[in-house]
Design a protein around this motif. Sequence first.
Motif, PDB file in Angstrom:
ATOM      1  N   LEU A  90       0.009   3.015 -12.446  1.00 38.50           N
ATOM      2  CA  LEU A  90       1.318   3.446 -11.954  1.00 38.50           C
ATOM      3  C   LEU A  90       1.164   4.289 -10.693  1.00 38.50           C
ATOM      4  O   LEU A  90       1.941   4.157  -9.740  1.00 38.50           O
ATOM      5  CB  LEU A  90       2.053   4.232 -13.035  1.00 38.50           C
ATOM      6  CG  LEU A  90       2.649   3.428 -14.190  1.00 38.50           C
ATOM      7  CD1 LEU A  90       3.280   4.357 -15.219  1.00 38.50           C
ATOM      8  CD2 LEU A  90       3.676   2.407 -13.688  1.00 38.50           C
ATOM      9  N   GLY A  91       0.152   5.162 -10.668  1.00 36.60           N
ATOM     10  CA  GLY A  91      -0.088   5.970  -9.481  1.00 36.60           C
ATOM     11  C   GLY A  91      -0.470   5.127  -8.281  1.00 36.60           C
ATOM     12  O   GLY A  91       0.021   5.344  -7.167  1.00 36.60           O
ATOM     13  N   ILE A  92      -1.355   4.149  -8.500  1.00 33.53           N
ATOM     14  CA  ILE A  92      -1.741   3.268  -7.400  1.00 33.53           C
ATOM     15  C   ILE A  92      -0.539   2.478  -6.893  1.00 33.53           C
ATOM     16  O   ILE A  92      -0.337   2.329  -5.677  1.00 33.53           O
ATOM     17  CB  ILE A  92      -2.875   2.323  -7.847  1.00 33.53           C
ATOM     18  CG1 ILE A  92      -4.167   3.115  -8.056  1.00 33.53           C
ATOM     19  CG2 ILE A  92      -3.090   1.206  -6.829  1.00 33.53           C
ATOM     20  CD1 ILE A  92      -5.300   2.313  -8.645  1.00 33.53           C
ATOM     21  N   ALA A  93       0.286   1.980  -7.821  1.00 30.30           N
ATOM     22  CA  ALA A  93       1.475   1.229  -7.413  1.00 30.30           C
ATOM     23  C   ALA A  93       2.412   2.099  -6.584  1.00 30.30           C
ATOM     24  O   ALA A  93       2.951   1.654  -5.553  1.00 30.30           O
ATOM     25  CB  ALA A  93       2.196   0.692  -8.647  1.00 30.30           C
ATOM     26  N   LEU A  94       2.606   3.357  -7.013  1.00 34.75           N
ATOM     27  CA  LEU A  94       3.468   4.262  -6.254  1.00 34.75           C
ATOM     28  C   LEU A  94       2.897   4.530  -4.871  1.00 34.75           C
ATOM     29  O   LEU A  94       3.621   4.500  -3.863  1.00 34.75           O
ATOM     30  CB  LEU A  94       3.621   5.577  -7.026  1.00 34.75           C
ATOM     31  CG  LEU A  94       4.399   6.687  -6.315  1.00 34.75           C
ATOM     32  CD1 LEU A  94       5.837   6.267  -6.059  1.00 34.75           C
ATOM     33  CD2 LEU A  94       4.356   7.984  -7.142  1.00 34.75           C
ATOM     34  N   GLY A  95       1.588   4.781  -4.798  1.00 38.66           N
ATOM     35  CA  GLY A  95       0.973   5.065  -3.508  1.00 38.66           C
ATOM     36  C   GLY A  95       1.035   3.886  -2.562  1.00 38.66           C
ATOM     37  O   GLY A  95       1.404   4.023  -1.384  1.00 38.66           O
ATOM     38  N   VAL A  96       0.706   2.703  -3.058  1.00 38.24           N
ATOM     39  CA  VAL A  96       0.714   1.512  -2.208  1.00 38.24           C
ATOM     40  C   VAL A  96       2.140   1.186  -1.756  1.00 38.24           C
ATOM     41  O   VAL A  96       2.371   0.851  -0.586  1.00 38.24           O
ATOM     42  CB  VAL A  96       0.078   0.327  -2.945  1.00 38.24           C
ATOM     43  CG1 VAL A  96       0.274  -0.971  -2.167  1.00 38.24           C
ATOM     44  CG2 VAL A  96      -1.406   0.577  -3.172  1.00 38.24           C
ATOM     45  N   ALA A  97       3.120   1.286  -2.670  1.00 40.41           N
ATOM     46  CA  ALA A  97       4.506   1.012  -2.303  1.00 40.41           C
ATOM     47  C   ALA A  97       4.998   1.980  -1.236  1.00 40.41           C
ATOM     48  O   ALA A  97       5.806   1.618  -0.369  1.00 40.41           O
ATOM     49  CB  ALA A  97       5.397   1.091  -3.538  1.00 40.41           C
ATOM     50  N   THR A  98       4.520   3.216  -1.273  1.00 36.65           N
ATOM     51  CA  THR A  98       4.910   4.206  -0.271  1.00 36.65           C
ATOM     52  C   THR A  98       4.248   3.926   1.076  1.00 36.65           C
ATOM     53  O   THR A  98       4.863   4.110   2.134  1.00 36.65           O
ATOM     54  CB  THR A  98       4.534   5.620  -0.751  1.00 36.65           C
ATOM     55  OG1 THR A  98       5.148   5.870  -2.014  1.00 36.65           O
ATOM     56  CG2 THR A  98       4.988   6.681   0.243  1.00 36.65           C
ATOM     57  N   LEU A  99       3.010   3.477   1.057  1.00 37.45           N
ATOM     58  CA  LEU A  99       2.266   3.288   2.303  1.00 37.45           C
ATOM     59  C   LEU A  99       2.571   1.953   2.991  1.00 37.45           C
ATOM     60  O   LEU A  99       2.456   1.861   4.218  1.00 37.45           O
ATOM     61  CB  LEU A  99       0.764   3.375   2.023  1.00 37.45           C
ATOM     62  CG  LEU A  99       0.251   4.749   1.594  1.00 37.45           C
ATOM     63  CD1 LEU A  99      -1.210   4.665   1.181  1.00 37.45           C
ATOM     64  CD2 LEU A  99       0.428   5.775   2.703  1.00 37.45           C
ATOM     65  N   LEU A 100       2.939   0.941   2.242  1.00 41.59           N
ATOM     66  CA  LEU A 100       3.134  -0.381   2.849  1.00 41.59           C
ATOM     67  C   LEU A 100       4.142  -0.393   4.002  1.00 41.59           C
ATOM     68  O   LEU A 100       3.897  -1.043   5.020  1.00 41.59           O
ATOM     69  CB  LEU A 100       3.548  -1.394   1.778  1.00 41.59           C
ATOM     70  CG  LEU A 100       2.407  -2.039   0.988  1.00 41.59           C
ATOM     71  CD1 LEU A 100       2.958  -2.966  -0.085  1.00 41.59           C
ATOM     72  CD2 LEU A 100       1.456  -2.799   1.913  1.00 41.59           C
ATOM     73  N   LEU A 172      -2.914  12.494  -0.702  1.00 42.16           N
ATOM     74  CA  LEU A 172      -3.059  12.988   0.671  1.00 42.16           C
ATOM     75  C   LEU A 172      -2.425  12.036   1.682  1.00 42.16           C
ATOM     76  O   LEU A 172      -1.897  12.476   2.705  1.00 42.16           O
ATOM     77  CB  LEU A 172      -4.538  13.160   1.012  1.00 42.16           C
ATOM     78  CG  LEU A 172      -5.277  14.336   0.390  1.00 42.16           C
ATOM     79  CD1 LEU A 172      -6.722  14.349   0.883  1.00 42.16           C
ATOM     80  CD2 LEU A 172      -4.599  15.656   0.739  1.00 42.16           C
ATOM     81  N   ALA A 173      -2.483  10.742   1.391  1.00 44.72           N
ATOM     82  CA  ALA A 173      -2.056   9.748   2.368  1.00 44.72           C
ATOM     83  C   ALA A 173      -0.539   9.624   2.460  1.00 44.72           C
ATOM     84  O   ALA A 173      -0.012   9.334   3.539  1.00 44.72           O
ATOM     85  CB  ALA A 173      -2.670   8.390   2.030  1.00 44.72           C
ATOM     86  N   VAL A 174       0.178   9.809   1.360  1.00 49.90           N
ATOM     87  CA  VAL A 174       1.627   9.621   1.397  1.00 49.90           C
ATOM     88  C   VAL A 174       2.288  10.842   2.022  1.00 49.90           C
ATOM     89  O   VAL A 174       1.721  11.935   2.033  1.00 49.90           O
ATOM     90  CB  VAL A 174       2.195   9.369  -0.020  1.00 49.90           C
ATOM     91  CG1 VAL A 174       1.533   8.161  -0.660  1.00 49.90           C
ATOM     92  CG2 VAL A 174       2.047  10.596  -0.910  1.00 49.90           C
ATOM     93  N   PRO A 175       3.494  10.681   2.555  1.00 51.56           N
ATOM     94  CA  PRO A 175       4.196  11.844   3.121  1.00 51.56           C
ATOM     95  C   PRO A 175       4.472  12.901   2.062  1.00 51.56           C
ATOM     96  O   PRO A 175       4.587  12.603   0.873  1.00 51.56           O
ATOM     97  CB  PRO A 175       5.506  11.235   3.655  1.00 51.56           C
ATOM     98  CG  PRO A 175       5.203   9.783   3.849  1.00 51.56           C
ATOM     99  CD  PRO A 175       4.223   9.415   2.776  1.00 51.56           C
ATOM    100  N   ALA A 176       4.573  14.139   2.507  1.00 58.88           N
ATOM    101  CA  ALA A 176       4.861  15.240   1.588  1.00 58.88           C
ATOM    102  C   ALA A 176       6.220  15.030   0.934  1.00 58.88           C
ATOM    103  O   ALA A 176       7.150  14.494   1.548  1.00 58.88           O
ATOM    104  CB  ALA A 176       4.833  16.565   2.339  1.00 58.88           C
TER     105      ALA A 176
END
Length: 231
Positions: A90-100, A172-176
């Motif tokens: 779930l965390g990876i999905a959230l991070g990737v969806a935010t960064l794409l 760290l990679a996604v916006p605050a």
Amino acid sequence: MSTPDIPVASALNPTANRPAAPLTWPTAWRQPAFRARLGLVLLLLLALASQLPRYFAWVQARPGYHLPDPLLVWLPAHDVSGATFVVIYLGIALGVATLLPRPALLLRALWAYLLLQLLRCATLWLLPLEPPPGLVLLRDPLVDYLFYAAPSPITKDLFFSGHTATLLLLALAVPAGLRRRLLLLATGAVGTLVLIQHAHYTYDVLAAPLFVWLAWRGSAWAWAWAWKESC
């Protein structure tokens, strides 16, 4: 630490100081420097992935050292694999969806992830360890199938915790904001769960933030190098 969307000028040329619109995929794809850096990091990640099965099989076959770990002595071992991988994926999905939708941040995250995996390969080579006492096998169907080509389960890929580090890198990679806070909570949860499972030493989890910071800082250097190469 805030990580806003990076403008076109600053994303593709670290020396630029003029204001510009946030980098979108159509704009990014028109930039040869962006295409070159994206293609290069994807190629390097694929090359690394192709070598990991043999590397982890070698890691598993080596004799290692047992480390004293007072926390694990005190903490009873339980199988929490299901909860661990629910949180991880779930965390990876959230991070990737935010960064794409944010190509500049995605590109830097990919470079940082590559550096993180190289650092982990180096630390596994430098510090051969035996599994902690009371280990309950942590089964990840995806990773076990793709990367672990050994006759027995891989239990010695210990220092440092890759699952904990991956979620922290995404944080760290996604916006605050809310998503970063959720990823930080997920990082803490996974770090706790792998200790409950006795799948890692406490040192493996505590060391992960240091190597994530090194990889994230190193990714900025990789950007600067790639820009010079593309000019």
